[in-house]
Design a protein around this motif. Structure first.
Motif, PDB file in Angstrom:
ATOM      1  N   TYR A  14      29.943  37.683  30.379  1.00 14.98           N
ATOM      2  CA  TYR A  14      30.214  38.676  31.955  1.00 14.98           C
ATOM      3  C   TYR A  14      29.547  39.802  31.165  1.00 14.98           C
ATOM      4  O   TYR A  14      28.936  40.785  31.506  1.00 14.98           O
ATOM      5  N   ALA A  22      34.835  40.385  32.302  1.00 15.21           N
ATOM      6  CA  ALA A  22      34.950  38.960  32.950  1.00 15.21           C
ATOM      7  C   ALA A  22      36.110  39.119  33.675  1.00 15.21           C
ATOM      8  O   ALA A  22      37.524  39.574  33.805  1.00 15.21           O
ATOM      9  N   LEU A  97      32.330  43.329  38.698  1.00 17.15           N
ATOM     10  CA  LEU A  97      31.954  41.900  39.004  1.00 17.15           C
ATOM     11  C   LEU A  97      33.339  41.993  40.433  1.00 17.15           C
ATOM     12  O   LEU A  97      34.809  41.881  40.255  1.00 17.15           O
TER      13      LEU A  97
END
Length: 272
Positions: A14, A22, A97
């Protein structure tokens, strides 16, 4: 049209591929409609998702200017910016994210039960009709764009005429793909919130690789895979410019491998 894709197997990927932290838990490796996955947006957009009442809508980029204009001080007085120039904070373009459900839930859906019925049918949006279709129009026109990180996606090979052969499609170099997507935030009368997303697809009728898959005689499509250098531009482009990113990904950069076990659709020797 893919309804199954593979998420990233390692947390480090990521950061290396998408410059995002992540998730605490990687989640399910193989994703199907209405399963929890992730998408990437800028921090300003993520804040608006978390606190919509007190946060601004996703940022609209300023008009492009020639370098000599953009780099020059504007309305300076004794070397200082004019009054009011710093009143509005710049959008935070740090990538974030966001956990979400795969399968878009439009904001106008009436109930959670209706959302569950619609979501599996709204995992993909055709890029040529996203701006006009009822389910995706608002997300497209409001600039609710995201990037969906994936390692591979799956298509059915129906060329033998007897049974579908699931086929894993990934980059030749093994690197993950950032697929263009749209996000939505739905809130029910009882306060329940569903953050969701869909993949954007492009026509693949003339694609050297992807034209082979899907129902014979039907329109072929493939996820709109973004070039790595275009990630931030995709997230901030004006709606009228967004369709410029909707292009086929070159066939020579992709590799398709049949999956041996249809039951779990995992390639032989692959740890899912």
């Amino acid at each position: 049209m893919s309804t199954h894709y593979e998420t990233l197997a390692h947390a480090d990927t990521y950061r290396e591929a998408f410059a995002v932290d992540a998730p605490a838990a990687l989640g399910e490796r193989h994703l199907w409609p209405r399963k929890p996955g992730f998408f990437i947006v800028h921090a300003t957009t993520a804040a608006a998702l978390a606190h919509p009442a007190g946060a601004a809508a996703p940022p609209t980029p300023a008009p492009e200017q020639p370098p000599e204009v953009a780099d020059a001080p504007s309305e300076m007085t004794d070397g200082a910016p004019a009054a009011g120039a710093a009143d509005k904070p710049a959008p935070d373009t740090t990538r974030v994210l966001v956990p979400a459900q795969w399968g878009l839930v439009p904001h106008w859906v009436k109930s959670a039960s209706d959302a569950k019925l619609r979501a599996p049918k709204l995992v993909n949006a055709k890029s040529d009709t996203a701006s006009t279709g009822t389910a995706f129009r608002d997300a497209w026109l409001n600039g609710q764009r995201c990037i969906v990180p994936m390692q591979a996606f799956y298509e059915d090979d129906l060329r033998n005429g007897s049974k579908a052969i699931p086929t894993r499609v990934a980059r030749v170099d093994g690197k993950p793909m950032g697929v263009a997507g749209l996000w939505a935030r739905w809130q029910g009368a009882d306060g329940e919130v569903i953050i969701s997303y869909c993949l954007l697809t492009v026509n693949a009728n003339n694609h050297a690789l992807l034209h082979r898959y899907g129902q014979p005689g039907s329109e072929k499509s493939m996820p709109a895979i973004l070039n790595e250098g275009a990630y931030d531009a995709w997230l901030t482009a004006r709606p009228e410019k967004a369709k410029e990113f909707m292009r086929q990904y070159a066939a020579q950069w992709l590799l398709a491998n049949p999956v041996e076990k249809k039951a779990d659709k995992v390639p032989k020797g692959w740890l899912g």
